[in-house]
Design an enzyme around this catalytic site. Structure first.
Site, PDB file in Angstrom:
ATOM      1  N   ASP A 168      -5.986   2.710  -3.099  1.00 42.75           N
ATOM      2  CA  ASP A 168      -7.203   2.723  -2.272  1.00 42.75           C
ATOM      3  C   ASP A 168      -7.350   3.985  -1.430  1.00 42.75           C
ATOM      4  OD1 ASP A 168      -5.190   1.977  -0.554  1.00 42.75           O
ATOM      5  OD2 ASP A 168      -6.182   0.163   0.187  1.00 42.75           O
ATOM      6  N   ARG A 169      -6.278   4.777  -1.303  1.00 42.91           N
ATOM      7  CA  ARG A 169      -6.403   6.022  -0.536  1.00 42.91           C
ATOM      8  C   ARG A 169      -6.613   7.204  -1.468  1.00 42.91           C
ATOM      9  NH1 ARG A 169      -2.492   6.048   4.669  1.00 42.91           N
ATOM     10  NH2 ARG A 169      -2.870   3.889   5.282  1.00 42.91           N
TER      11      ARG A 169
ATOM     12  N   ASP B 124      -2.678   6.411  -3.331  1.00 43.24           N
ATOM     13  CA  ASP B 124      -1.467   5.789  -2.770  1.00 43.24           C
ATOM     14  C   ASP B 124      -0.964   4.633  -3.638  1.00 43.24           C
ATOM     15  OD1 ASP B 124      -3.478   3.967  -2.204  1.00 43.24           O
ATOM     16  OD2 ASP B 124      -2.603   3.356  -0.294  1.00 43.24           O
TER      17      ASP B 124
ATOM     18  N   LYS C  66     -11.551   0.312   0.241  1.00 43.59           N
ATOM     19  CA  LYS C  66     -11.580   1.742   0.008  1.00 43.59           C
ATOM     20  C   LYS C  66     -11.080   2.001  -1.405  1.00 43.59           C
ATOM     21  CE  LYS C  66      -7.255   2.525   2.643  1.00 43.59           C
ATOM     22  NZ  LYS C  66      -7.011   1.289   3.413  1.00 43.59           N
TER      23      LYS C  66
ATOM     24  N   ASP D 104      -1.324   1.415  -3.827  1.00 43.32           N
ATOM     25  CA  ASP D 104      -2.237   0.420  -4.385  1.00 43.32           C
ATOM     26  C   ASP D 104      -3.590   1.017  -4.771  1.00 43.32           C
ATOM     27  OD1 ASP D 104      -2.875   0.848  -1.709  1.00 43.32           O
ATOM     28  OD2 ASP D 104      -3.692  -1.158  -1.440  1.00 43.32           O
TER      29      ASP D 104
ATOM     30  N   SER E 240       0.797  -1.226   0.000  1.00 39.63           N
ATOM     31  CA  SER E 240       0.000   0.000   0.000  1.00 39.63           C
ATOM     32  C   SER E 240       0.830   1.277   0.000  1.00 39.63           C
ATOM     33  CB  SER E 240      -0.946  -0.055   1.180  1.00 39.63           C
ATOM     34  OG  SER E 240      -1.867   0.979   1.086  1.00 39.63           O
ATOM     35  N   HIS E 241       0.667   2.092   1.040  1.00 34.82           N
ATOM     36  CA  HIS E 241       1.330   3.399   1.078  1.00 34.82           C
ATOM     37  C   HIS E 241       2.773   3.305   1.554  1.00 34.82           C
ATOM     38  CE1 HIS E 241      -0.243   2.470   5.008  1.00 34.82           C
ATOM     39  NE2 HIS E 241       0.661   3.281   5.515  1.00 34.82           N
TER      40      HIS E 241
HETATM   41  C1  VG1 Z   1      -3.302   2.256   8.464  1.00 37.84           C
HETATM   42  C2  VG1 Z   1      -4.484   3.187   8.644  1.00 37.84           C
HETATM   43  C3  VG1 Z   1      -5.775   2.413   8.471  1.00 37.84           C
HETATM   44  C4  VG1 Z   1      -5.777   1.718   7.123  1.00 37.84           C
HETATM   45  C5  VG1 Z   1      -4.541   0.850   6.976  1.00 37.84           C
HETATM   46  C6  VG1 Z   1      -4.421   0.235   5.604  1.00 37.84           C
HETATM   47  O1  VG1 Z   1      -3.325   1.255   9.469  1.00 37.84           O
HETATM   48  O2  VG1 Z   1      -4.429   3.811   9.905  1.00 37.84           O
HETATM   49  O3  VG1 Z   1      -6.845   3.296   8.606  1.00 37.84           O
HETATM   50  O4  VG1 Z   1      -6.914   0.904   6.996  1.00 37.84           O
HETATM   51  O5  VG1 Z   1      -3.368   1.641   7.191  1.00 37.84           O
HETATM   52  O6  VG1 Z   1      -4.397   1.222   4.618  1.00 37.84           O
HETATM   53  P1  VG1 Z   1      -2.419   1.322  10.789  1.00 37.84           P
HETATM   54  O7  VG1 Z   1      -2.692   0.041  11.509  1.00 37.84           O
HETATM   55  O8  VG1 Z   1      -1.015   1.509  10.341  1.00 37.84           O
HETATM   56  O9  VG1 Z   1      -2.881   2.531  11.543  1.00 37.84           O
HETATM   57  V1  VG1 Z   1      -3.577   0.940   3.178  1.00 37.84           V
HETATM   58  O10 VG1 Z   1      -3.922   2.120   2.112  1.00 37.84           O
HETATM   59  O11 VG1 Z   1      -1.975   0.967   3.761  1.00 37.84           O
HETATM   60  O12 VG1 Z   1      -3.972  -0.616   2.770  1.00 37.84           O
HETATM   61 CO    CO Z   2      -3.462   1.568   0.224  1.00 38.78          CO
END
Ligand code: VG1
Ligand code: CO
Length: 548
Positions: A286-287, A282, A381, A284, A118-119
């Site tokens: 989804d953000r 981001d 998302k 992948d 992801s990010h």
């Molecule tokens: C973070 C965010 C959470 C989100 C998750 C995955 O998790 O706070 O809201 O669902 O990333 O997002 P954490 O446990 O680090 O707070 V993504 O776009 O990285 O799949």
């Molecule tokens: Co993501």
């Protein structure tokens, strides 16, 4: 003639002790995933946790980061050997997270494997990740992720297919062992879904009338999707999509569309040559990040504004059934739900907790403060969906982002909101901070800090209203008498040390007081957050590493 027998190989392996999925799948340093058997072990643990998939379809795709192609080949060969009948994969091994969700649903697949961290940054020194999505298109619930973890601890072999690599760059079908691999256009299903939800004609007209957009794909997965939708289908000016080529290392950048890593967009939006809308997504896809000319929209406000205006988009014209937000997300959406007289659900952090509510039709729109918004169109998302929703709202209301945000605050009040992250602190120190806070919880109610009085404090736990599953210790909540909140929790997506997240929120109904700078508006709460948790004593940090 009969087809040759599938070349199933059983490979001996030893378990790895650290394969417990976090907030969103298993995330580790790329180097960890590149160790012999590491990825294969986890993938086998996924398949060993599932039942009834023989002959069915599995969707596979990733965000294109370093190691994506090699990983896809491993997954394809293992899926075939484990008995899937068909593996549907995005061309080049590419599928954004929301597109993977859309494909699983459209193809009625048994599930899907999404390769992404992801990010988190990519590359040989960056991060890699794997998540499993179930047949509704959404992230596996905890029941399944815990079963995967249990399998990973005892695994002694995995199954794969002895076969040459599949050509991922040519659309069409190829046999693989006893299965077939179907390479699909990663964009088509997703783009058609977006066309079914939003008023493309009205948005096209808005672009024709001179509306300007700058969308930063951050050299990650959304580039091809954004070009196809914004530039080709909607007629945004060529060059509206920047950093639109997916790169294995995201160009060396951190593909997190926030005010730190996409500061250039913020600066552009605040400049005198600002486009009407600046947006990003981001790694992948989804953000989302939404910034109007001279107006940043916090993700929590964006969720509330989307909920209040969704009926303007054709896919939601009949209104929305309810709204769900993760617990740390601001309560801006709550005010909208109250006014619309629809349900508002507060869930733990992570999209997997929205799946049951969406499946049961209790909610239509979901969101998280971490730049996530989405709806019942998929079970993830969806970054581009959020941008399209804003474009649709802007086209329908014919007002600027700034006007829409200000009118929203005037009507519902403003929830000043910020998240302070303390990254890469020692895990012991972070655990001790949370433990100490937990121990203090019973004595917090009634405590006063200047004008702020604590009304209640707890360790958030969630009982899923649909299947009754229970998730404890999802974050420490401190609730103040005036509606302000402080939430503390540890990240479940990091790959080194611990990240402490401190979420701060204050409600301001008075329109004459809604124009303060956010950190200033939250200043008193920030001081209280430090004194309650003794952040600097525990972590040795005097200030957060990232403020969003
Ligand atoms: C973070 C965010 C959470 C989100 C998750 C995955 O998790 O706070 O809201 O669902 O990333 O997002 P954490 O446990 O680090 O707070 V993504 O776009 O990285 O799949
Ligand atoms: Co993501």
């Amino acid at each position: 003639m009969n087809a040759p027998p599938p070349q199933v190989l059983t490979v001996a392996t030893k378990p790895f002790a650290d394969q417990r999925p976090g907030t969103s799948g298993l995330r580790k340093k790329t180097k960890v995933f590149q160790q012999p058997h590491y990825l294969a072990n986890f993938v086998q643990s996924i398949f060993s946790s599932l039942e009834g998939f023989a002959g069915k379809s599995l969707v596979v795709g990733g965000d294109g980061r370093f190691f994506n192609r090699e990983a896809i080949q491993i997954v394809l060969k293992m899926a075939a050997a484990n008995g899937f009948g068909e593996i549907i994969v995005g061309r080049g091994g590419i599928l954004s997270t929301p597109a993977a969700s859309a494909v699983i649903r459209a193809e009625r697949a048994f599930g899907g494997i999404v390769l992404s961290a992801s990010h988190n940054p990519g590359g040989p020194e960056g991060d890699f990740g794997v998540k499993y999505n179930i047949g509704n298109g959404g992230p596996a619930p905890e029941r399944i992720t815990e079963a995967i973890f249990a399998h990973s601890k005892t695994l002694d072999s995995y199954k794969t297919t002895e076969a040459p690599d599949v050509d991922l760059d040519v659309l069409g079908e190829t046999p693989l062992g006893g299965a077939k691999v179907r390479v699909i256009d990663p964009v088509a299903i997703y783009r058609a879904l977006m066309e079914s939800l939003f008023d493309f004609a009205a948005i096209r007209q808005m672009f024709r009338d001179g509306f300007s957009l700058k969308f930063d794909a951050m050299s990650a997965v959304t580039g091809p999707y954004a070009k196809a939708i914004f530039e080709e289908a909607l007629g945004a000016a060529p060059g509206s999509v920047i950093n639109g080529e997916p790169l294995p290392d995201f160009g060396g950048h951190h593909p997190d569309p926030n005010l730190v890593h996409a500061k250039h967009l913020y600066d552009l939006a605040m400049s005198d040559h600002a486009p009407d809308l600046c947006a990003a997504s981001d790694g992948d896809g989804d953000r989302n990040l939404i910034i109007g000319r001279g107006q940043f929209v916090t993700p929590s406000d964006s969720l509330a504004i989307i909920a209040a205006n969704a009926h303007l988009a054709p896919g939601y014209a009949k209104g929305i059934a309810g709204v769900a937000r993760s617990m740390p997300t601001s309560r801006a959406a709550d005010h909208v739900a109250e006014k619309l007289k629809i349900g508002l659900y507060e869930t733990p952090t992570g999209w997997k907790f929205f799946g049951n509510l969406l499946d049961a039709g209790r909610v239509t729109i979901c969101g998280e403060e971490s730049a996530g918004a989405g709806s019942n169109h998929v079970r993830e998302k969806d970054g581009l969906w959020a941008v399209l929703m804003w474009l649709n709202i802007l086209a329908a209301r014919k007002e600027s982002v700034k006007e829409i945000v200000r009118a929203h605050w005037a009507e519902y009040g403003r929830n000043y909101y910020s998240r302070h992250d303390y990254e890469e602190v020692a895990s012991d120190a972070a655990d001790a901070l949370i433990e100490d806070l937990r121990a203090k919880l019973p004595e917090l109610a009634g405590k006063k800090f200047g004008a702020l009085e604590i009304a209640a404090a707890d360790d958030f736990a969630y009982k899923d209203p649909i299947d009754g599953s229970y998730s404890a210790q999802q974050g420490i909540r401190v609730l103040f008498a005036d509606g302000s909140r402080i939430v503390y929790r540890l990240s479940g997506t990091g790959t080194s040390g611990a990240t402490l997240r401190v979420y701060l929120e204050r409600y301001e109904p008075d329109p004459t007081k809604q124009n303060m700078e956010t950190q200033e508006a939250l200043a008193e709460l920030i001081v209280v957050a430090e004194s309650l948790a003794e952040i600097s004593r525990h972590t040795g940090r005097s200030r957060p590493s990232v403020i969003t």
